[in-house]
Design an enzyme around this catalytic site. Structure first.
Site, PDB file in Angstrom:
ATOM      1  N   PHE A 135      -2.901  -1.891   5.829  1.00  0.00           N
ATOM      2  CA  PHE A 135      -2.695  -3.062   4.536  1.00  0.00           C
ATOM      3  C   PHE A 135      -1.673  -2.497   3.885  1.00  0.00           C
ATOM      4  CE2 PHE A 135      -2.698  -5.387   0.774  1.00  0.00           C
ATOM      5  CZ  PHE A 135      -2.832  -6.792   1.089  1.00  0.00           C
ATOM      6  N   ASP A 220       0.922   5.472   2.645  1.00  0.00           N
ATOM      7  CA  ASP A 220       0.602   4.586   1.366  1.00  0.00           C
ATOM      8  C   ASP A 220      -0.823   4.759   1.036  1.00  0.00           C
ATOM      9  OD1 ASP A 220      -0.345   2.500   0.224  1.00  0.00           O
ATOM     10  OD2 ASP A 220       0.217   0.780   1.556  1.00  0.00           O
ATOM     11  N   LYS A 249      -2.094   0.588  -8.117  1.00  0.00           N
ATOM     12  CA  LYS A 249      -3.492   0.421  -8.672  1.00  0.00           C
ATOM     13  C   LYS A 249      -3.995   1.117  -9.606  1.00  0.00           C
ATOM     14  CE  LYS A 249      -5.773  -1.261  -4.309  1.00  0.00           C
ATOM     15  NZ  LYS A 249      -5.808  -2.526  -4.483  1.00  0.00           N
TER      16      LYS A 249
HETATM   17  C1  LIG Z   1      -3.161   0.427   0.767  1.00  0.00           C
HETATM   18  C2  LIG Z   1      -2.406  -0.709   0.017  1.00  0.00           C
HETATM   19  N1  LIG Z   1      -1.112  -0.820   0.034  1.00  0.00           N
HETATM   20  C3  LIG Z   1      -0.747  -1.603  -0.585  1.00  0.00           C
HETATM   21  C4  LIG Z   1      -1.509  -2.716  -1.389  1.00  0.00           C
HETATM   22  C5  LIG Z   1      -0.760  -3.794  -2.288  1.00  0.00           C
HETATM   23  O1  LIG Z   1      -0.877  -3.504  -3.735  1.00  0.00           O
HETATM   24  P1  LIG Z   1      -0.607  -4.616  -4.627  1.00  0.00           P
HETATM   25  O2  LIG Z   1      -1.710  -5.640  -4.554  1.00  0.00           O
HETATM   26  O3  LIG Z   1      -0.456  -3.815  -6.014  1.00  0.00           O
HETATM   27  O4  LIG Z   1       0.878  -5.217  -4.240  1.00  0.00           O
HETATM   28  C6  LIG Z   1      -2.749  -2.538  -1.422  1.00  0.00           C
HETATM   29  C7  LIG Z   1      -3.762  -3.604  -2.116  1.00  0.00           C
HETATM   30  O5  LIG Z   1      -4.738  -3.507  -1.933  1.00  0.00           O
HETATM   31  C8  LIG Z   1      -3.160  -1.257  -0.790  1.00  0.00           C
HETATM   32  O6  LIG Z   1      -4.808  -1.205  -0.578  1.00  0.00           O
END
Ligand SMILES: Cc1ncc(COP(=O)(O)O)c(C=O)c1O
Length: 392
Positions: A135, A220, A249
């Site tokens: 994700f 990520d 986050k």
């Molecule tokens: C691993 C990861 N990358 C990216 C995101 C996206 O972040 P945002 O919701 O702040 O755009 C999330 C959100 O849950 C995530 O868990």
């Protein structure tokens, strides 16, 4: 009109919300309008890592709010400089781009990788490989990177140039790699996909293959970063350093901020005019971020996360041992259990009735993301709830 009705009428229904409205938070607890306390094992999806309204974060926000809220990126501010320094010196050692969210941090990483590929070999070197079940966000580029067909389907066509391979499948990754690849992008522990930990062997091979094909390795760490797994960054568990890491986050202590962090070799790939964000790296979220990092780097903070994470893991393993759950996964305080039956949403609702906030990533998986300051007695309360609820 009450809160629920207003949401119904005026807010797009993009979330399946739990039937509760909160007015206050402190430490590991949230409070509703009647003053009822709820034990929070979701932490705003790994945002409130220091607990709700941590005094150092609140103080930093208050002080900064009284001085300067915004200038835009045509000027310099001290909080942005200091937060970038703290991140860089405690991670990859290069430079940082500030955005406002995880998806935006990943957009920056994707653009940086595409630009690198183009510099090296022209437009042909543009493919980005990501992992099934990963994700990376909800914007079109990060949705394309998010290899979950059900999330992508309504929005096709997606962006060209992305391929997906199964997580931890070394052979599939090796087959997918060639010189047209400009980046491999992955979460060291897949969060939204259900807390799947990538193996050290897979990460090692990803590192070797990206080096061989002159592609970037992008981690990520939006969910795994900033102490969640028991290290400041999850990559620090192994010998594999990414070329670019993304954060968001909990970075702003609950204020919106994201960051793409590059190793020195890739720090100056994006130059003036190539990327930007009006709010990115503003003084308010950066001042909060400086307070967050200082707390995380306090002596013994991270040892304590590992200790309490091991405690929770052992308790959950106990549930698996007595047959109440199928399996347990995770790292540090990023943990999950698979249930025997597809009733995870029902368990989350039952927990809420008992004023415990839980989360499920699928009908079979409960995910636990307690604040990093969680105490053993709180873990005991959640495990006791699971024991009684899963026993029937
Ligand atoms: C691993 C990861 N990358 C990216 C995101 C996206 O972040 P945002 O919701 O702040 O755009 C999330 C959100 O849950 C995530 O868990």
């Amino acid at each position: 009109m009450d809160i629920f009705k207003k949401y119904d009428r005026y807010v797009m229904p993009t979330y399946a919300r739990q039937p509760v409205a909160f007015v206050r938070g402190k430490g590991c607890y949230l409070y509703d309008g009647e003053g009822n306390a709820y034990l929070d094992f979701v932490s705003g999806l790994s945002v409130n890592n220091l607990g709700h309204c941590h005094p150092a974060v609140v103080k930093a926000i208050r002080e900064q709010a009284g001085e300067l809220l915004h200038t835009c990126n045509l000027y310099f501010t001290e909080p942005g400089a200091e937060l970038a320094r703290l991140i860089s010196e405690n991670s990859l050692g290069g430079k940082v781009f500030f955005a406002n969210s995880g998806a935006e941090a990943n957009e920056c990483a994707i653009k940086l990788a595409r630009k690198c590929g183009r510099d090296l070999a022209g437009g042909g070197k543009h493919r980005i490989i990501t992992l099934t079940g990963g994700f990376h966000g909800r914007t079109m580029a990060t949705l394309t990177a998010t290899a979950q067909p059900e999330k992508q389907a309504p929005f096709r066509p997606l962006l060209p140039g992305f391929s997906h391979v199964p997580a931890n499948d070394i052979v599939a990754l090796a087959e997918a790699m060639d010189d047209s690849v400009c980046a491999v992008m992955l979460e060291p522990v897949q969060g939204e996909g259900g807390v799947h930990v990538l193996t050290p062997e897979f990460l090692q091979v990803a590192r070797e293959l990206t080096q061989k094909h002159k592609a970037l390795l992008v981690f990520d760490e939006v969910q795994t970063g900033l102490g969640r797994t028991g290290r400041l960054f999850a990559y620090q568990y192994g010998n594999v350093m990414p070329d670019v890491m993304t954060l968001a986050k909990s970075l702003g202590g609950a204020l919106p901020i994201g960051a793409a962090v590059a190793a020195p070799a890739y720090s100056d790939v994006l130059t003036a005019g190539m990327h930007g964000s009006t709010f990115g790296g503003g003084p308010l979220p950066c001042a909060a971020g400086v307070a967050v990092l200082k707390e995380l780097m306090a002596p013994e903070f991270m040892e304590n996360v590992r200790r309490i994470g091991n405690y929770m893991r052992a308790e959950l393993d106990g549930l698996a041992g007595s047959g109440l759950v199928e399996s347990v996964r995770g790292l540090g305080l990023m943990l999950a259990v698979d249930l025997h039956r597809p009733h995870a949403a029902e368990i989350v609702s039952r927990a809420l009735e008992q004023r415990i906030i839980l989360n499920n990533t699928s009908e079979k998986t409960l995910r636990f993301l307690p604040p990093l300051i969680v105490e053993e007695r709180m873990i005991d309360e959640v495990v006791e709830f699971l024991k009684t609820t899963l026993n029937v």
